[in-house]
Design an enzyme around this catalytic site. Structure first.
Site, PDB file in Angstrom:
ATOM      1  N   CYS A   1       1.606  -0.315  -8.506  1.00  0.00           N
ATOM      2  CA  CYS A   1       2.713   0.240  -7.730  1.00  0.00           C
ATOM      3  C   CYS A   1       3.946   0.421  -8.604  1.00  0.00           C
ATOM      4  O   CYS A   1       4.584   1.466  -8.565  1.00  0.00           O
ATOM      5  CB  CYS A   1       3.001  -0.600  -6.493  1.00  0.00           C
ATOM      6  SG  CYS A   1       3.120  -2.350  -6.804  1.00  0.00           S
TER       7      CYS A   1
ATOM      8  N   GLU B   1       5.761  -3.486   1.012  1.00  0.00           N
ATOM      9  CA  GLU B   1       5.845  -3.182  -0.430  1.00  0.00           C
ATOM     10  C   GLU B   1       5.032  -1.920  -0.638  1.00  0.00           C
ATOM     11  O   GLU B   1       3.803  -1.952  -0.644  1.00  0.00           O
ATOM     12  CB  GLU B   1       5.291  -4.370  -1.227  1.00  0.00           C
ATOM     13  CG  GLU B   1       5.796  -4.404  -2.651  1.00  0.00           C
ATOM     14  CD  GLU B   1       4.904  -3.653  -3.613  1.00  0.00           C
ATOM     15  OE1 GLU B   1       5.095  -2.414  -3.725  1.00  0.00           O
ATOM     16  OE2 GLU B   1       4.036  -4.265  -4.232  1.00  0.00           O
TER      17      GLU B   1
ATOM     18  N   THR C   1       1.059   4.717   5.109  1.00  0.00           N
ATOM     19  CA  THR C   1       0.521   3.612   5.905  1.00  0.00           C
ATOM     20  C   THR C   1       1.640   2.649   6.286  1.00  0.00           C
ATOM     21  O   THR C   1       1.659   2.115   7.401  1.00  0.00           O
ATOM     22  CB  THR C   1      -0.605   2.887   5.141  1.00  0.00           C
ATOM     23  OG1 THR C   1      -1.593   3.851   4.777  1.00  0.00           O
ATOM     24  CG2 THR C   1      -1.258   1.817   5.991  1.00  0.00           C
ATOM     25  N   GLY C   2       2.591   2.451   5.391  1.00  0.00           N
ATOM     26  CA  GLY C   2       3.739   1.594   5.711  1.00  0.00           C
ATOM     27  C   GLY C   2       4.474   2.080   6.946  1.00  0.00           C
ATOM     28  O   GLY C   2       4.859   1.300   7.827  1.00  0.00           O
TER      29      GLY C   2
ATOM     30  N   GLY D   1       0.835  -1.201   0.000  1.00  0.00           N
ATOM     31  CA  GLY D   1       0.000   0.000   0.000  1.00  0.00           C
ATOM     32  C   GLY D   1       0.865   1.243   0.000  1.00  0.00           C
ATOM     33  O   GLY D   1       1.995   1.223  -0.505  1.00  0.00           O
ATOM     34  N   SER D   2       0.365   2.285   0.609  1.00  0.00           N
ATOM     35  CA  SER D   2       1.052   3.572   0.507  1.00  0.00           C
ATOM     36  C   SER D   2       2.230   3.682   1.486  1.00  0.00           C
ATOM     37  O   SER D   2       2.291   2.978   2.498  1.00  0.00           O
ATOM     38  CB  SER D   2       0.063   4.709   0.784  1.00  0.00           C
ATOM     39  OG  SER D   2      -0.376   4.637   2.115  1.00  0.00           O
TER      40      SER D   2
HETATM   41  P1  NDP Z   1      -3.372   2.733   2.013  1.00  0.00           P
HETATM   42  O1  NDP Z   1      -1.939   2.502   2.255  1.00  0.00           O
HETATM   43  O2  NDP Z   1      -4.070   3.789   2.768  1.00  0.00           O
HETATM   44  O3  NDP Z   1      -4.195   1.394   2.259  1.00  0.00           O
HETATM   45  C1  NDP Z   1      -3.687   0.093   2.011  1.00  0.00           C
HETATM   46  C2  NDP Z   1      -4.250  -0.857   3.064  1.00  0.00           C
HETATM   47  O4  NDP Z   1      -3.840  -0.472   4.375  1.00  0.00           O
HETATM   48  C3  NDP Z   1      -5.755  -0.880   3.091  1.00  0.00           C
HETATM   49  O5  NDP Z   1      -6.190  -2.205   3.357  1.00  0.00           O
HETATM   50  C4  NDP Z   1      -6.071   0.050   4.242  1.00  0.00           C
HETATM   51  O6  NDP Z   1      -7.327  -0.175   4.807  1.00  0.00           O
HETATM   52  C5  NDP Z   1      -4.983  -0.321   5.221  1.00  0.00           C
HETATM   53  N1  NDP Z   1      -4.705   0.681   6.233  1.00  0.00           N
HETATM   54  C6  NDP Z   1      -4.996   2.004   6.220  1.00  0.00           C
HETATM   55  N2  NDP Z   1      -4.518   2.608   7.324  1.00  0.00           N
HETATM   56  C7  NDP Z   1      -3.911   1.639   8.056  1.00  0.00           C
HETATM   57  C8  NDP Z   1      -3.189   1.628   9.284  1.00  0.00           C
HETATM   58  N3  NDP Z   1      -2.990   2.743   9.991  1.00  0.00           N
HETATM   59  N4  NDP Z   1      -2.677   0.461   9.727  1.00  0.00           N
HETATM   60  C9  NDP Z   1      -2.822  -0.666   9.017  1.00  0.00           C
HETATM   61  N5  NDP Z   1      -3.495  -0.723   7.843  1.00  0.00           N
HETATM   62  C10 NDP Z   1      -4.023   0.417   7.365  1.00  0.00           C
HETATM   63  O7  NDP Z   1      -3.551   2.959   0.495  1.00  0.00           O
HETATM   64  P2  NDP Z   1      -4.840   3.548  -0.220  1.00  0.00           P
HETATM   65  O8  NDP Z   1      -5.614   2.405  -0.650  1.00  0.00           O
HETATM   66  O9  NDP Z   1      -5.553   4.572   0.578  1.00  0.00           O
HETATM   67  O10 NDP Z   1      -4.147   4.299  -1.414  1.00  0.00           O
HETATM   68  C11 NDP Z   1      -3.483   5.532  -1.210  1.00  0.00           C
HETATM   69  C12 NDP Z   1      -2.223   5.602  -2.021  1.00  0.00           C
HETATM   70  O11 NDP Z   1      -1.382   4.471  -1.787  1.00  0.00           O
HETATM   71  C13 NDP Z   1      -2.448   5.583  -3.517  1.00  0.00           C
HETATM   72  O12 NDP Z   1      -2.691   6.868  -3.964  1.00  0.00           O
HETATM   73  C14 NDP Z   1      -1.150   5.026  -4.023  1.00  0.00           C
HETATM   74  O13 NDP Z   1      -0.224   6.057  -4.127  1.00  0.00           O
HETATM   75  C15 NDP Z   1      -0.694   4.101  -2.936  1.00  0.00           C
HETATM   76  N6  NDP Z   1      -1.002   2.709  -3.205  1.00  0.00           N
HETATM   77  C16 NDP Z   1       0.023   1.887  -3.487  1.00  0.00           C
HETATM   78  C17 NDP Z   1      -0.238   0.575  -3.784  1.00  0.00           C
HETATM   79  C18 NDP Z   1       0.828  -0.369  -4.099  1.00  0.00           C
HETATM   80  O14 NDP Z   1       0.560  -1.372  -4.746  1.00  0.00           O
HETATM   81  N7  NDP Z   1       2.053  -0.150  -3.643  1.00  0.00           N
HETATM   82  C19 NDP Z   1      -1.584   0.058  -3.820  1.00  0.00           C
HETATM   83  C20 NDP Z   1      -2.600   0.996  -3.460  1.00  0.00           C
HETATM   84  C21 NDP Z   1      -2.288   2.274  -3.153  1.00  0.00           C
HETATM   85  P3  NDP Z   1      -8.586   0.614   4.222  1.00  0.00           P
HETATM   86  O15 NDP Z   1      -8.594   0.481   2.754  1.00  0.00           O
HETATM   87  O16 NDP Z   1      -9.693  -0.141   4.835  1.00  0.00           O
HETATM   88  O17 NDP Z   1      -8.421   2.028   4.695  1.00  0.00           O
END
Ligand code: NDP
Length: 479
Positions: free
Chosen positions: A287, A253, A235-236, A231-232
């Site tokens: 990503c 990742e 959040t990482g 994810g982002s």
């Molecule tokens: P996030 O990092 O916010 O979310 C990814 C996951 O983490 C989701 O399941 C989310 O839950 C969960 N999450 C959110 N906050 C927390 C926390 N504090 N602790 C643990 N888990 C958490 O990504 P987004 O989906 O909001 O996307 C935002 C940006 O991230 C995009 O604009 C892009 O730049 C990037 N991104 C990168 C990806 C990649 O493959 N590397 C994939 C997707 C996004 P929930 O969805 O329920 O909030």
């Protein structure tokens, strides 16, 4: 762009949906990002549900860890068969929830196919104890033991495939896994697990849908031994902080802002299609997609023209309509990011070659395929991750400058070099700070080849034997 197709799910897709969703009013409403129609209702797990799931996982894992690699691989292969048996229903559900077209290239059918293929590949990797020392001083052998219970947190762009990248190696190495999908795409992941659970022992693979709060609860849960997260970057970082108290193992990742550098000897026509799909795969929501393209003066106009030509020929629309190769953004927040960055590019003097003018009256989060030329390297469309269908093309006159720009950000997931001289391209690749540098392609992944980021794109490796090791703990037996 045609966004008119609204139709009820097929009976196979409806049956899968019914198996995983809850009644209206009992869960989170999930809408099709292409039409705005309600697709279904996702259950919302509480922290008490998480406690119960972790307990079940722990019990299942004890028995599973006793199985040999051959036994675990045999079960994984049967799980892959179960995915194949439901492939078209899974692809339809994925398309309706995530937005990507069903057929045509790397879209929903491809993603589901990749899930079974990845599971089989992961089942087949050899992982043997490594003899480190065997001489007069004695013997030291490195074994790979299960971590225990893995918590997997995933995104909405490739929800099934990224979950499989977490699930398959975790199970292969003798762990149980509890998955928290993105709140945007929970039904796809619930359905995938439902299908796999037809053959997996009970409790080994569980999916708990919920929001970021539930993700936070995973991170700090003392029954979870490792978090694997895609994810982002932000959040990482939050996950890393949350995991500190009990020193959970982590694989992170995270996002990237991948650069592609075209060298002067490249053939614009020959590379155009690779560049296009490197950037626009999954409508740019990947990503390791190509997110900023550096092109030398000598080729600048030709590369721009070739890309505009291709972009104009790629139909975007509702995923169930066969001709479409590109879909909508998955959600409003991402649409707004892309729209903001294209406006910033215009404000900064960027020349919009195609796209950049969304039809706000259409239903769905469709943002047209957009190419922007003549941008400064510090424009927000270059410096920030757009994660959508808008590619900045930056002109350069000096290769050293282009490499400096490519390395100038805090992230380093992927990158690419485009040239007719592979040796020269490899030399440039050596100078780029990224976890993977592709030559004459971008974003191509292979279950055998380790994948991971450098700098703030995270750490830990996925895929291949290295990926298996990251789902295990090293254990040396000496003597
Ligand atoms: P996030 O990092 O916010 O979310 C990814 C996951 O983490 C989701 O399941 C989310 O839950 C969960 N999450 C959110 N906050 C927390 C926390 N504090 N602790 C643990 N888990 C958490 O990504 P987004 O989906 O909001 O996307 C935002 C940006 O991230 C995009 O604009 C892009 O730049 C990037 N991104 C990168 C990806 C990649 O493959 N590397 C994939 C997707 C996004 P929930 O969805 O329920 O909030």
């Amino acid at each position: 762009m045609d966004t008119t197709a609204a139709s009820a799910p097929s009976s196979a897709c409806a049956a899968l949906l019914d198996a995983v969703q809850v009644a209206q009013g009992q869960g989170a409403e999930i809408r099709d990002p292409a039409t705005g129609e309600v697709l279904g209702y996702a259950p919302q797990a509480s922290t008490a549900d998480l406690d119960a799931a972790v307990q079940r996982a722990r019990a299942a894992q004890r028995e599973w860890a006793q199985k040999s690699h051959e036994q675990r691989s045999e079960v994984l292969n049967r799980a892959a068969d179960a995915i194949d048996a439901q492939a078209s229903a899974l692809a339809e559900l994925l398309s309706r929830e995530q937005g990507k077209p069903i057929a045509n290239g790397p879209n929903a059918a491809f993603e589901v196919g990749a899930c079974s293929a990845w599971t089989r590949a992961t089942a087949a990797f050899p992982i043997e104890p490594e003899v480190i020392v065997d001489d007069d001083s004695g013997k030291a052998v490195m074994h790979w033991a299960p971590v225990g219970v893995v918590g997997a947190i995933g995104p909405w762009n490739w929800p099934m495939m990224i979950s499989i990248w977490q699930i398959a190696p975790a199970l292969r190495m003798g762990n149980a896994i509890v998955v928290k999908p993105s709140e945007q795409t929970p039904l796809s992941v619930l359905a995938l697990a439902h299908v796999m659970n037809e053959v997996l022992p009970e409790g080994l693979l569980q999916v708990l849908a919920g929001d970021g709060e539930l993700g936070r609860a995973f991170t700090s849960h003392d029954g979870i031994d490792k978090i694997t997260f895609t994810g982002s970057v932000e959040t990482g970082k939050a996950i890393m902080r949350g995991a500190a108290d009990d020193l959970k193992r982590l694989t992170l990742e995270l996002g990237g802002n991948d650069a592609g550098i075209v060298l002067e000897d490249a053939d614009p026509q020959a590379i155009a299609e690779g560049l296009f799909w490197g950037a626009f795969i999954n409508t740019g929501q990947t990503c390791a997609a190509l997110k900023r393209l550096y092109v030398p003066d000598a080729l600048y106009d030709q590369v721009c023209e070739a890309l505009v030509d291709l972009a104009g020929k790629m139909p975007m629309g509702v995923g169930r309509e066969e001709q479409n190769v590109l879909g909508p953004l998955q959600n409003r927040a991402q649409y707004d990011i892309v729209a903001r960055l294209v406006e910033a590019a215009r404000d900064g003097g960027g020349r919009v070659l195609i796209g950049g003018d969304p039809d706000e009256d259409q239903p769905g989060f469709f943002y047209p395929t957009t190419l922007v030329a003549d941008l400064d390297n510090d424009n927000p469309l270059v410096a920030e991750e757009q994660f959508g269908p808008a590619l900045p093309i930056i002109r350069y006159s000096d290769l050293d400058q282009a490499i400096e720009w490519a390395n100038g950000l805090e992230v380093g997931l992927g990158a690419s070099v485009w040239s007719s001289d592979p040796e020269m391209a490899r030399e440039v690749a050596q100078r780029i700070e990224a976890g993977t540098v592709w030559i004459n392609k971008h974003g191509a992944i292979d279950p055998r080849v380790p994948f991971g980021g450098v700098k703030q794109s995270g750490f830990g490796l996925e895929f291949g034997v290295e990926g298996l090791k990251h789902m295990a703990v090293p254990k040396v037996i000496a003597g």
